[in-house]
Scaffold this motif. Sequence first.
Motif, PDB file in Angstrom:
ATOM      1  N   VAL A 151     -48.025  -3.557  64.786  1.00  0.00           N
ATOM      2  CA  VAL A 151     -48.483  -3.663  66.179  1.00  0.00           C
ATOM      3  C   VAL A 151     -50.005  -3.811  66.258  1.00  0.00           C
ATOM      4  N   PRO A 152     -50.790  -3.016  65.502  1.00  0.00           N
ATOM      5  CA  PRO A 152     -52.247  -3.189  65.609  1.00  0.00           C
ATOM      6  C   PRO A 152     -52.729  -4.537  65.071  1.00  0.00           C
ATOM      7  N   LEU A 153     -52.014  -5.110  64.116  1.00  0.00           N
ATOM      8  CA  LEU A 153     -52.382  -6.436  63.608  1.00  0.00           C
ATOM      9  C   LEU A 153     -52.196  -7.488  64.698  1.00  0.00           C
ATOM     10  N   ILE A 154     -51.091  -7.396  65.407  1.00  0.00           N
ATOM     11  CA  ILE A 154     -50.823  -8.333  66.504  1.00  0.00           C
ATOM     12  C   ILE A 154     -51.833  -8.118  67.639  1.00  0.00           C
ATOM     13  N   ALA A 155     -52.022  -6.866  68.031  1.00  0.00           N
ATOM     14  CA  ALA A 155     -52.961  -6.564  69.128  1.00  0.00           C
ATOM     15  C   ALA A 155     -54.378  -6.991  68.771  1.00  0.00           C
ATOM     16  N   SER A 156     -54.791  -6.717  67.546  1.00  0.00           N
ATOM     17  CA  SER A 156     -56.130  -7.110  67.113  1.00  0.00           C
ATOM     18  C   SER A 156     -56.288  -8.629  67.132  1.00  0.00           C
ATOM     19  N   GLY A 157     -55.280  -9.339  66.671  1.00  0.00           N
ATOM     20  CA  GLY A 157     -55.336 -10.803  66.692  1.00  0.00           C
ATOM     21  C   GLY A 157     -55.477 -11.347  68.108  1.00  0.00           C
ATOM     22  N   VAL A 158     -54.690 -10.796  69.029  1.00  0.00           N
ATOM     23  CA  VAL A 158     -54.762 -11.238  70.430  1.00  0.00           C
ATOM     24  C   VAL A 158     -56.138 -10.915  71.020  1.00  0.00           C
ATOM     25  N   LEU A 159     -56.654  -9.728  70.740  1.00  0.00           N
ATOM     26  CA  LEU A 159     -57.979  -9.357  71.244  1.00  0.00           C
ATOM     27  C   LEU A 159     -59.070 -10.248  70.655  1.00  0.00           C
ATOM     28  N   ILE A 160     -58.969 -10.552  69.380  1.00  0.00           N
ATOM     29  CA  ILE A 160     -59.969 -11.424  68.745  1.00  0.00           C
ATOM     30  C   ILE A 160     -59.962 -12.794  69.392  1.00  0.00           C
ATOM     31  N   VAL A 161     -58.781 -13.324  69.690  1.00  0.00           N
ATOM     32  CA  VAL A 161     -58.701 -14.621  70.365  1.00  0.00           C
ATOM     33  C   VAL A 161     -59.350 -14.538  71.744  1.00  0.00           C
TER      34      VAL A 161
END
Length: 182
Positions: A151-161
């Motif tokens: 979940v944090p990998l997905i959330a971090s990716g979305v936030l980075i975008v």
Amino acid sequence: MTDPHVASYEQDEAGRPSTNLLSRINAVVARFGMYLSVTGLLVIVTIVFYQVFGRYVLNSSPTWTENLALVLILYVTLIGAAVGVRDAGHIGMDSLLVMLPDHVREKIELVIHVLVAVFGVAMAYNGWILGASVGTVKIPNLGLPEVIRYVPLIASGVLIVSFSIEHIIALLRGEEVVPSWN
């Protein structure tokens, strides 16, 4: 050393602060992400202290503490890294960029933010794929689904975008992204 494309309230010569809707939303999200990361770090310290106390004082180490601390480390580091992308808290080599003319520097910064956004997409996509592949597996000693590690990998990716898009818009408008913890 400060990042040349991130404004602070003291640096008005670089450009006006970005005030669009995405910047206002991202500032709140980034601030919440930092609060979440700091809270997670405090919880990790408490858990590790409890583990050491249990092992050396009670002579009975709790079995769940190590796995929970490892899961929380993922949340703290990945969310903190995403906030670092927005607020330029990441490691950067801007000594060469500072020496370039403004129009060249801005084009290179634009390319950098596009590449960072692509990296964020890859993080979110691959986190989703990996999380889906282990959705039914449980974490030993915790009983929680293994998917919570992704979940944090997905959330971090979305936030980075989202944060990269904010920087791209600000660069194109001649504005600066104000760090969320000013």
